[in-house]
Design an enzyme around this catalytic site. Structure first.
Site, PDB file in Angstrom:
ATOM      1  CB  SER A 237      40.788  40.422  41.926  1.00 30.87           C
ATOM      2  OG  SER A 237      40.699  40.029  43.282  1.00 30.87           O
ATOM      3  CE  LYS A 238      41.555  48.942  44.456  1.00 28.46           C
ATOM      4  NZ  LYS A 238      42.254  48.843  45.738  1.00 28.46           N
ATOM      5  NE  ARG A 239      36.372  40.599  46.900  1.00 23.50           N
ATOM      6  CZ  ARG A 239      35.303  39.869  47.064  1.00 23.50           C
ATOM      7  NH1 ARG A 239      34.195  40.435  47.397  1.00 23.50           N
ATOM      8  NH2 ARG A 239      35.325  38.570  46.889  1.00 23.50           N
TER       9      ARG A 239
ATOM     10  CG  ASP B 161      42.327  46.433  48.085  1.00 23.02           C
ATOM     11  OD1 ASP B 161      43.395  46.880  47.609  1.00 23.02           O
ATOM     12  OD2 ASP B 161      41.203  46.894  47.809  1.00 23.02           O
TER      13      ASP B 161
END
Ligand code: GLU
Length: 490
Positions: free
Chosen positions: A254-256, A259
């Site tokens: 996921s984006k999280r 990151d």
């Protein structure tokens, strides 16, 4: 083959893998690679998304072919422009008894879902549809009245309850779904737009898509699509559901989670971080596909020749940014000095530095093996400007009382040489060491500090050669001046 993203935001790196696999199969089979913007979900529509998708494909060089239906027309299909065709097919399904109109309100649907023992578990399907308000349960006059009164309604698929639906998947083999586990999927929403399911099947048929290659998350939708193909008497395309892309610690990327691991998640962030498109494609190709040899490095043309959907695995694959970086290094190492110089130039400019073209080709040879990404060139400011400061730790450790004098004496010796090239500089340096009976370890870090402010850097003599007499002299003098003076006063 088609790449059919929904324009709901920026294109995710996993979407680019889907596009790549479709492109590779298209090129192998002599078929077309179609871009289809699946923009029927107006609530999630992001106007800039299409441009981002197109720019991403352009950046990596896997651009869609011209539309196969109308060779004069370039560019993508947009589902929002094909509404009439979806309505036509929806009516056909209703007339044939494969779909029906449903007038239930949101509250009525919510009440249905909550009506079982486990809240939220009850589906709108063959076991419940006759309790609801639709064209199967209501008298025909009532249906006519509601339609005439423009009463909001959807079109639902009448999923049969008594059979298995078999999906033949190239990656996963045969998968069987019990139809009574599927809900009566909405095909046309109350705003008149088709859902993904209807539009996707109609388009894959109309566009003569031979292979549907997409992410694993679409697998649960596939039995509904297979039913639609059957009801419409259309042949089902070959299906391939690609493995999920996982974060380095497992779980969907996921984006999280991306990151957290320093992994860019959107395609153009790779470009902006200085990754080469060829490295990104090479890495993505291997993120799911297993070549039949140990070979890892492939150009796009080589991928077209080697790739096979049959060698794509079904297990999720972890994204490894270090491996991608390794591919990037390989790609940079293979470039001609001219090409490499061109790649580095924008990053040098962005740092506010300038560099002569001829010098640049020599500089890139010094950097070629030291950089992983094009932007890493900015870690070597010594080629482009005088040091702004001197690394304190390096100075404390390496700069001695006599360092300034040594540096100035060495400089005198170097400038006295006839030519200013690396071998000549090195031999002058060696004889200076021998005459003064000093070791390399004492003077080399001092020279580097003077040149770059740090005690490490690329090969010293070629660096001096590129910098030239004047710059070297200026930096040596300035370091002797600043650091020598500092030391003397302390
Ligand atoms: N519109 C879907 C998506 O956004 C396409 C799925 C498919 O390829 O069928 O991924």
């Amino acid at each position: 083959m088609r790449f059919a993203p929904s324009p709901t935001g920026l294109l995710h790196i996993g979407g680019l893998r889907t596009a790549l696999y479709n492109y590779l199969v298209a090129r192998q089979s002599g078929g077309a690679f179609v871009l289809r913007i699946e923009d029927t979900d107006r609530s999630r529509f992001v106007p800039e998304a299409e441009a981002y998708i197109r720019e991403s494909l352009q950046w990596v060089g896997i651009e869609p072919d011209e539309s196969p239906e109308d060779p004069a027309e370039h560019g993508p299909y947009r589902q929002s422009e094909r509404s009439a065709r979806y309505s036509e097919i929806a009516s056909r399904l209703v007339s044939a008894g494969h779909a029906y109109l449903a007038f239930d309100t949101a509250d009525e649907i919510a009440a249905l879902r909550e009506s079982g023992d486990t809240p939220g578990s009850v589906r709108y399907d063959s076991s419940t549809r006759m309790r609801m308000r639709n064209s199967l349960s209501l008298p025909p006059e009532e249906v006519q009245r509601l339609v005439a009164a423009d009463s909001p309604h959807v079109v639902r698929l009448k999923v049969p309850d008594d059979r298995e639906v078999v999906v033949d998947d190239i990656v996963r083999g045969q998968i069987s779904f019990a139809a009574d586990q599927l809900d009566d999927q909405i095909l046309v929403k109350s705003d008149g737009y088709p859902t993904y399911h209807l539009a996707n099947v109609v388009d894959d048929h109309d566009m003569q898509i031979s292979h549907v290659i997409r992410g694993e998350e679409w697998l649960p939708s596939t039995p509904k699509h297979v039913l639609l193909y059957e009801m419409l008497d259309w042949s089902v395309p070959a299906m391939a559901h690609l493995p999920l892309i996982l974060s380095p610690t497992g779980g969907k990327l996921s984006k999280r989670s991306a990151d957290k691991h320093g992994i860019p998640v959107f395609v153009l962030d790779y470009r902006d971080s200085g990754f080469e498109p060829e490295a990104v494609l090479n890495y993505l190709a291997l993120l799911g596909w297993h070549p039949d040899s140990d070979r890892e490095r492939f150009s796009l043309d080589e991928l077209v020749r080697a790739f096979s959907l049959r060698r794509v695995g079904s297990a999720g694959v972890q994204f490894d940014i270090e491996k991608l970086t390794w591919f990037n290094e390989q790609v940079l190492r293979e470039l001609s000095s001219q090409r490499l110089a061109e790649k580095l130039a924008p990053h040098i400019e962005a740092a506010g530095w300038t560099c002569d073209r001829d010098e640049m080709e020599t500089i890139v040879e010094l950097l070629r093996d030291r950089i992983s990404l094009a932007r890493d060139v900015t870690s070597y400011p010594e080629f482009f400007r005088d040091p702004e400061d001197y690394d304190e730790k390096a100075v404390r450790k390496r700069w001695k009382d006599d360092s300034g004098d040594l540096l100035l004496n060495l400089l005198e010796r170097l400038v006295a040489g006839e030519s200013w090239d690396a071998p000549q500089l090195e031999s002058a340096f060696e004889s200076f060491l021998a005459e003064n009976d000093i070791g390399k370890g004492r003077i080399m870090p001092v020279m580097r500090i003077a040149l770059s402010g740090r005690a490490s850097g690329p090969d010293l003599f070629p660096t001096l050669a590129v910098l030239g007499r004047e710059t070297t002299a200026r930096r040596f003098r300035s370091a002797a001046d600043q650091l020598g003076a500092e030391d003397a006063s302390s």
